[in-house]
Structure formats: structure tokens, C-alpha cells
Design a protein around this motif. Structure first.
Motif, PDB file in Angstrom:
ATOM      1  N   ASN A  60      14.196  11.860  22.481  1.00 19.78           N
ATOM      2  CA  ASN A  60      13.765  13.220  22.700  1.00 19.78           C
ATOM      3  C   ASN A  60      13.756  14.138  21.092  1.00 19.78           C
ATOM      4  OD1 ASN A  60      16.305  14.990  21.818  1.00 19.78           O
ATOM      5  ND2 ASN A  60      17.051  13.479  23.379  1.00 19.78           N
ATOM      6  N   ALA A  61      12.896  15.213  21.291  1.00 22.79           N
ATOM      7  CA  ALA A  61      12.762  15.759  19.865  1.00 22.79           C
ATOM      8  C   ALA A  61      13.765  16.199  19.295  1.00 22.79           C
ATOM      9  CB  ALA A  61      11.628  16.911  20.250  1.00 22.79           C
ATOM     10  N   VAL A  62      14.933  16.723  19.741  1.00 23.31           N
ATOM     11  CA  VAL A  62      16.144  17.141  19.028  1.00 23.31           C
ATOM     12  C   VAL A  62      16.692  16.023  18.434  1.00 23.31           C
ATOM     13  CG1 VAL A  62      18.565  18.277  19.400  1.00 23.31           C
ATOM     14  CG2 VAL A  62      16.526  19.087  20.544  1.00 23.31           C
ATOM     15  N   ASP A  63      17.147  14.918  19.104  1.00 25.77           N
ATOM     16  CA  ASP A  63      17.681  13.719  18.540  1.00 25.77           C
ATOM     17  C   ASP A  63      16.618  13.123  17.401  1.00 25.77           C
ATOM     18  OD1 ASP A  63      20.096  14.087  20.041  1.00 25.77           O
ATOM     19  OD2 ASP A  63      19.506  12.834  21.385  1.00 25.77           O
ATOM     20  N   HIS A  64      15.570  13.151  17.720  1.00 25.48           N
ATOM     21  CA  HIS A  64      14.413  12.403  17.112  1.00 25.48           C
ATOM     22  C   HIS A  64      14.120  13.229  15.558  1.00 25.48           C
ATOM     23  CE1 HIS A  64      10.307  10.078  17.374  1.00 25.48           C
ATOM     24  NE2 HIS A  64      11.007   9.865  16.141  1.00 25.48           N
ATOM     25  N   LEU A  65      14.442  14.461  15.780  1.00 28.25           N
ATOM     26  CA  LEU A  65      14.384  15.129  14.439  1.00 28.25           C
ATOM     27  C   LEU A  65      15.633  14.954  13.528  1.00 28.25           C
ATOM     28  CD1 LEU A  65      12.689  18.614  15.558  1.00 28.25           C
ATOM     29  CD2 LEU A  65      11.689  16.876  13.890  1.00 28.25           C
ATOM     30  N   GLU A  66      16.615  14.895  14.145  1.00 28.31           N
ATOM     31  CA  GLU A  66      18.110  14.682  13.454  1.00 28.31           C
ATOM     32  C   GLU A  66      17.940  13.358  12.949  1.00 28.31           C
ATOM     33  OE1 GLU A  66      21.453  15.267  16.008  1.00 28.31           O
ATOM     34  OE2 GLU A  66      21.280  17.271  16.001  1.00 28.31           O
ATOM     35  N   ALA A  67      17.492  12.165  13.638  1.00 26.48           N
ATOM     36  CA  ALA A  67      17.306  10.968  13.050  1.00 26.48           C
ATOM     37  C   ALA A  67      16.495  10.829  11.850  1.00 26.48           C
ATOM     38  CB  ALA A  67      16.679   9.929  14.250  1.00 26.48           C
ATOM     39  N   ALA A  68      15.096  11.605  11.946  1.00 23.93           N
ATOM     40  CA  ALA A  68      14.242  11.743  10.802  1.00 23.93           C
ATOM     41  C   ALA A  68      14.958  12.275   9.601  1.00 23.93           C
ATOM     42  CB  ALA A  68      13.064  12.427  11.221  1.00 23.93           C
ATOM     43  N   MET A  69      15.781  13.504   9.912  1.00 21.30           N
ATOM     44  CA  MET A  69      16.309  14.110   8.866  1.00 21.30           C
ATOM     45  C   MET A  69      17.554  13.094   8.012  1.00 21.30           C
ATOM     46  SD  MET A  69      16.956  17.062   7.291  1.00 21.30           S
ATOM     47  CE  MET A  69      16.540  18.604   8.408  1.00 21.30           C
ATOM     48  N   GLU A  70      18.024  12.479   9.066  1.00 22.61           N
ATOM     49  CA  GLU A  70      19.333  11.743   8.487  1.00 22.61           C
ATOM     50  C   GLU A  70      18.597  10.444   7.489  1.00 22.61           C
ATOM     51  OE1 GLU A  70      22.273   8.341  10.554  1.00 22.61           O
ATOM     52  OE2 GLU A  70      22.143  10.395  11.292  1.00 22.61           O
ATOM     53  N   ASN A  71      17.452  10.192   7.789  1.00 19.12           N
ATOM     54  CA  ASN A  71      16.819   9.126   7.078  1.00 19.12           C
ATOM     55  C   ASN A  71      16.014   9.678   6.130  1.00 19.12           C
ATOM     56  OD1 ASN A  71      18.021   7.050   8.527  1.00 19.12           O
ATOM     57  ND2 ASN A  71      16.282   6.487   9.762  1.00 19.12           N
ATOM     58  N   GLY A  72      15.910  10.737   5.654  1.00 15.96           N
ATOM     59  CA  GLY A  72      15.314  11.311   4.565  1.00 15.96           C
ATOM     60  C   GLY A  72      14.127  12.018   4.779  1.00 15.96           C
ATOM     61  N   PHE A  73      13.383  12.101   6.016  1.00 14.89           N
ATOM     62  CA  PHE A  73      12.267  12.796   6.205  1.00 14.89           C
ATOM     63  C   PHE A  73      12.223  14.076   6.470  1.00 14.89           C
ATOM     64  CE2 PHE A  73      11.632   8.227   7.054  1.00 14.89           C
ATOM     65  CZ  PHE A  73      10.615   8.004   6.328  1.00 14.89           C
ATOM     66  N   ARG A 125      11.497  18.518   4.758  1.00 13.78           N
ATOM     67  CA  ARG A 125      10.705  19.275   4.072  1.00 13.78           C
ATOM     68  C   ARG A 125      11.060  19.032   2.444  1.00 13.78           C
ATOM     69  NH1 ARG A 125       6.998  23.199   3.127  1.00 13.78           N
ATOM     70  NH2 ARG A 125       6.573  23.296   5.212  1.00 13.78           N
ATOM     71  N   ILE A 126      12.216  19.251   2.268  1.00 14.48           N
ATOM     72  CA  ILE A 126      12.800  19.085   0.760  1.00 14.48           C
ATOM     73  C   ILE A 126      12.164  17.748   0.201  1.00 14.48           C
ATOM     74  CG2 ILE A 126      14.845  19.025  -0.614  1.00 14.48           C
ATOM     75  CD1 ILE A 126      16.009  20.845   1.382  1.00 14.48           C
ATOM     76  N   ALA A 127      12.812  16.477   0.890  1.00  7.03           N
ATOM     77  CA  ALA A 127      12.408  15.399   0.486  1.00  7.03           C
ATOM     78  C   ALA A 127      10.912  15.010   0.318  1.00  7.03           C
ATOM     79  CB  ALA A 127      13.169  14.379   1.440  1.00  7.03           C
ATOM     80  N   VAL A 128       9.961  15.288   1.344  1.00  6.67           N
ATOM     81  CA  VAL A 128       8.913  14.928   1.447  1.00  6.67           C
ATOM     82  C   VAL A 128       7.767  15.890   1.310  1.00  6.67           C
ATOM     83  CG1 VAL A 128       9.340  12.839   2.855  1.00  6.67           C
ATOM     84  CG2 VAL A 128       8.641  15.028   4.098  1.00  6.67           C
ATOM     85  N   GLY A 129       8.168  17.070   1.097  1.00  3.80           N
ATOM     86  CA  GLY A 129       7.132  18.226   1.076  1.00  3.80           C
ATOM     87  C   GLY A 129       6.337  18.679   2.233  1.00  3.80           C
ATOM     88  N   CYS A 130       6.840  18.336   3.305  1.00  2.00           N
ATOM     89  CA  CYS A 130       6.047  18.678   4.593  1.00  2.00           C
ATOM     90  C   CYS A 130       6.946  18.815   5.666  1.00  2.00           C
ATOM     91  CB  CYS A 130       4.821  18.258   4.848  1.00  2.00           C
ATOM     92  SG  CYS A 130       5.037  16.402   5.591  1.00  2.00           S
ATOM     93  N   ASP A 131       6.745  19.306   6.951  1.00  2.00           N
ATOM     94  CA  ASP A 131       7.490  19.492   7.978  1.00  2.00           C
ATOM     95  C   ASP A 131       7.139  18.029   8.944  1.00  2.00           C
ATOM     96  OD1 ASP A 131       9.036  21.969   7.821  1.00  2.00           O
ATOM     97  OD2 ASP A 131       7.266  22.981   8.345  1.00  2.00           O
ATOM     98  N   VAL A 132       8.317  17.753   9.744  1.00  2.00           N
ATOM     99  CA  VAL A 132       8.233  16.858  10.486  1.00  2.00           C
ATOM    100  C   VAL A 132       8.004  17.319  11.939  1.00  2.00           C
ATOM    101  CG1 VAL A 132       9.490  15.004  11.929  1.00  2.00           C
ATOM    102  CG2 VAL A 132       9.745  15.298   9.410  1.00  2.00           C
ATOM    103  N   VAL A 133       6.786  16.989  12.915  1.00  2.00           N
ATOM    104  CA  VAL A 133       6.551  17.272  14.082  1.00  2.00           C
ATOM    105  C   VAL A 133       6.611  16.310  15.160  1.00  2.00           C
ATOM    106  CG1 VAL A 133       4.728  18.449  15.441  1.00  2.00           C
ATOM    107  CG2 VAL A 133       4.946  19.174  13.389  1.00  2.00           C
ATOM    108  N   ILE A 134       7.304  16.301  16.224  1.00  2.00           N
ATOM    109  CA  ILE A 134       7.519  15.294  17.100  1.00  2.00           C
ATOM    110  C   ILE A 134       6.203  15.482  18.292  1.00  2.00           C
ATOM    111  CG2 ILE A 134       8.726  14.020  19.074  1.00  2.00           C
ATOM    112  CD1 ILE A 134       9.848  13.860  16.007  1.00  2.00           C
ATOM    113  N   ALA A 135       5.075  14.539  18.115  1.00  2.00           N
ATOM    114  CA  ALA A 135       4.109  14.629  18.630  1.00  2.00           C
ATOM    115  C   ALA A 135       4.078  15.080  20.276  1.00  2.00           C
ATOM    116  CB  ALA A 135       2.958  13.625  18.173  1.00  2.00           C
TER     117      ALA A 135
END
Length: 370
Positions: free
Chosen positions: A90-103, A105-115
């Protein structure tokens, strides 16, 4: 006509690092030919299941983001939720997983969108009218984007032989309903003579579809099985296997058709990273020893030629002696590494069908970029 595939190896020297080589590669491969001014650019990537350390480093994504912004584009990193239950379902857990693995805005310069939205239901249907897929269910954020660029960790995969551009685009961009459509005809089986009753497949099955039978061998309840392949990847005894019949072939062909839907009528560009070439998918919360050494990065406008070139590059080098490739002692140098590790699936089904539907060509010309 052969498609051009551009390749750079892992060799660096003072003043020229891998960021520099990546930028040279994608420029030479023609990324600047795409008109990106004020365009929404979907960077399709796999964020990796937390615990797995083979996934694509966010540093590389950051370099591509920087390039797209310089060209006037509006990039966002994206993926769809998984069919099975885990930390990306789900998008909540997915965004947390992405954040945990370094994805982030600070690290990559853009936002993450769960499509495909909060629970995987936000999809756009793309009409195809192919033999297998009449209408592909694609995550809406990807379907609504102006340009698609895939950033692909090239590695083995338990249901497709390997995972590269086509797997990342086709299966990865499908909404939950789309993933179910692709998996619907592909169900694994248990070879009881190989089962050692370790229970790993039972613990890893997201649908609780596996239990012991009267012989204390694993048994699949096909009324519950969704065909996700987690049991295949978790079993190291050859008991849980993909069924190589029409069903496995259909899965791979559906992935090609879904990839066609994602890229239909859009500018697109693809980058394969041949690093940490693990035998299984990044969907797992661990990664086994790489089966081949780090080779480099390849890029092309043609995802079919790109994947084919990367298979050939991986198969042209010696395997890693301590990997799963050699654990049974029957691997022969020069043999197809992906077929050896996953003998019950055939990657040519996907690439061959992709060529048939004119998504790309298997013929390629490899161009070295230093």
C-alpha cells in the motif's frame, strides 16, 4: 535494423567517476533528443524491499533526476504497489520503504509518487486489443505522465528468468488488478520428492496458500494462490518451481504486452544497471550472492534490444564461484546463467513476444562509451 545499445563499464579513474560515466552514457545514447521542457517525466524504478541491499542505489537515480531537471523536465520517481502482502503493498508502507532505502526528495532531488494510489486501485485502462491483453490496467500516475524513463536493476528473476527493462515496465507498472491479470495463468507447483519440509515456502506465502500434507510435504491450495512466485524464490531445494507450460509462457507474453501499453504513444528511454546481479528479484527482504560480477550500465531507446544485450553481456563473463550458480556443481562456463538458476522459466518468451508486437527488436549494435 539493429537498435543501438550504449554501454559503459565500471572502470573509473581520478577525475572521471561513475556519475560522469552515467551522464556521458545517457547523453551519447540520445536522452537529450527528448523534448522535456515542462513535461511530467515518470522515472520507473524498483525501490527495493527493505532488508534487500541489491536494489539500485538512489545515487544513480539522483544523477538522472538532475539531468532531466536541467533539460526542463518535471521528474518523479514511481512504482506501483505489489500484489502480495509486504512493505510495498500500500502507498503508506511503500513510501516508508522507499524512504528507508534512500529514495526521498533530499537524496534524489524529486518526490516519490506511488502510481496506483493508496491500495493499488488507481488505474487507467489502456486499450490494446492484443491476443492476450485487451486492455492493460496501468498505474494512473504513470499513464498520465508525458514521458517514461525506466531505471532498471538488471538481475535474475524467479518467474521471468531475469528482470530488466521489460519486467520493470510491464509487471512493475501494472496496478494490483493488472498484476493479477498477468499472474492469473501462472501458478507454481511442488515437487514432493524434493521437499525437505523446511517450511520456508509456508512462511513466505503472502496468501497462506501453502500447508503440509499428510506426508509432511508442502502443498498449494490453488483456490488461494495468486501466482506471485514467492514460494519459488524462497525454496532452495527445487521443490517449489514454476510450471513451464503454456501458463508460464503466457505470463511472460502478458508482461511484454503491458510494457507496450505503458510506452504506447510516449517518448521513452531505458537504462539497465548491471550491478549486484542477484539470482532473484529485489522484492525479497534479502539478496543472495551475485551470480556475476558488476559489469556496468547500458542505455537505449529500445527496451527489447537493451535487455537482450545485457543478457549477452552477463553470459559472456565468468560466474561468481560462491554464488547459487555453482552450488549444485553442474554449471558449465558459457552456459546461460539465468536459465541455469531458473530452469523452469524462459526469458526468451517475453523478449520474443515483445519483438513480435513491435515493441522493439532483439537485434542490437553495442556501442562502448568510455
Amino acid at each position: 535494423m539493429a537498435s543501438k545499445v550504449f554501454f559503459t563499464d565500471m572502470r573509473t579513474k581520478p577525475g572521471i567517476n561513475m556519475y560522469d560515466k552515467l551522464n556521458r552514457l545517457i547523453k551519447k545514447a540520445g536522452i537529450e533528443e527528448i523534448e522535456m521542457q515542462d513535461k511530467l517525466v515518470a522515472l520507473k524504478i524498483h525501490f527495493g524491499e527493505p532488508g534487500n541491499l541489491a536494489y539500485l542505489r538512489p545515487n544513480y537515480a539522483a544523477a538522472v533526476v538532475k539531468k532531466i531537471k536541467k533539460m526542463g523536465g518535471k521528474p518523479f520517481l514511481t512504482d506501483c504497489n505489489t500484489l502480495y502482502y509486504g512493505r510495498r503493498a500500500n502507498a503508506v508502507d511503500h513510501l516508508e520503504a522507499a524512504m528507508e532505502n534512500g529514495f526521498n526528495r533530499i537524496a534524489v532531488g524529486c518526490d516519490v509518487v506511488i502510481a496506483d494510489g493508496l491500495t493499488g486501485g488507481d488505474a487507467t485502462e489502456i486499450p490494446l486489443d492484443f491476443d492476450l491483453v485487451k486492455s492493460a490496467k496501468i498505474g494512473s500516475a504513470i499513464a498520465d505522465s508525458d514521458i517514461v524513463i525506466s531505471l532498471n536493476h538488471f538481475k535474475g528473476h524467479e518467474q521471468t528468468g531475469f528482470g530488466g527493462a521489460l519486467k520493470n515496465i510491464g509487471m512493475g507498472c501494472g496496478s494490483r488488478k493488472g498484476k493479477m491479470e498477468m499472474h492469473s495463468s501462472s501458478k507454481p507447483k511442488i515437487k514432493e520428492e524434493n521437499c525437505v519440509s523446511c517450511g520456508m515456502c509456508i512462511r513466505k506465502c503472502p496468501q497462506k496458500a501453502i500447508a503440509y500434507n499428510e506426508n509432511l510435504n508442502a502443498q498449494i491450495d490453488y483456490n488461494k494462490c495468486i501466482g506471485c512466485g514467492q514460494c519459488v524464490a524462497s525454496c532452495h531445494y527445487g521443490a517449489a518451481t514454476a510450471i513451464y507450460d503454456q501458463a508460464a509462457e503466457l505470463l511472460n507474453k502478458k508482461i511484454a504486452e503491458y510494457a507496450f501499453a505503458v510506452l504506447k504513444d510516449k517518448p521513452h528511454f531505458h537504462i539497465n544497471f548491471m550491478m549486484n546481479i542477484s539470482p532473484d528479484c529485489d522484492c525479497w527482504d534479502s539478496n543472495d550472492q551475485a551470480i556475476a560480477p558488476d559489469l556496468g550500465i547500458a542505455a537505449s531507446f529500445d527496451p527489447v534490444a537493451l535487455d537482450h544485450a545485457c543478457v549477452d553481456l552477463v553470459n559472456a563473463v565468468p560466474g561468481v564461484k560462491s554464488s547459487r550458480l555453482y552450488e549444485k556443481g553442474d554449471y558449465k562456463e558459457g552456459e546461460d546463467k539465468f536459465v541455469h538458476v531458473h530452469p523452469d522459466v524462459h526469458w526468451r518468451d517475453c523478449l520474443g513476444h515483445a519483438e513480435e508486437i513491435h515493441l522493439g527488436t532483439l537485434d542490437y549494435k553495442l556501442i562502448q562509451v568510455n
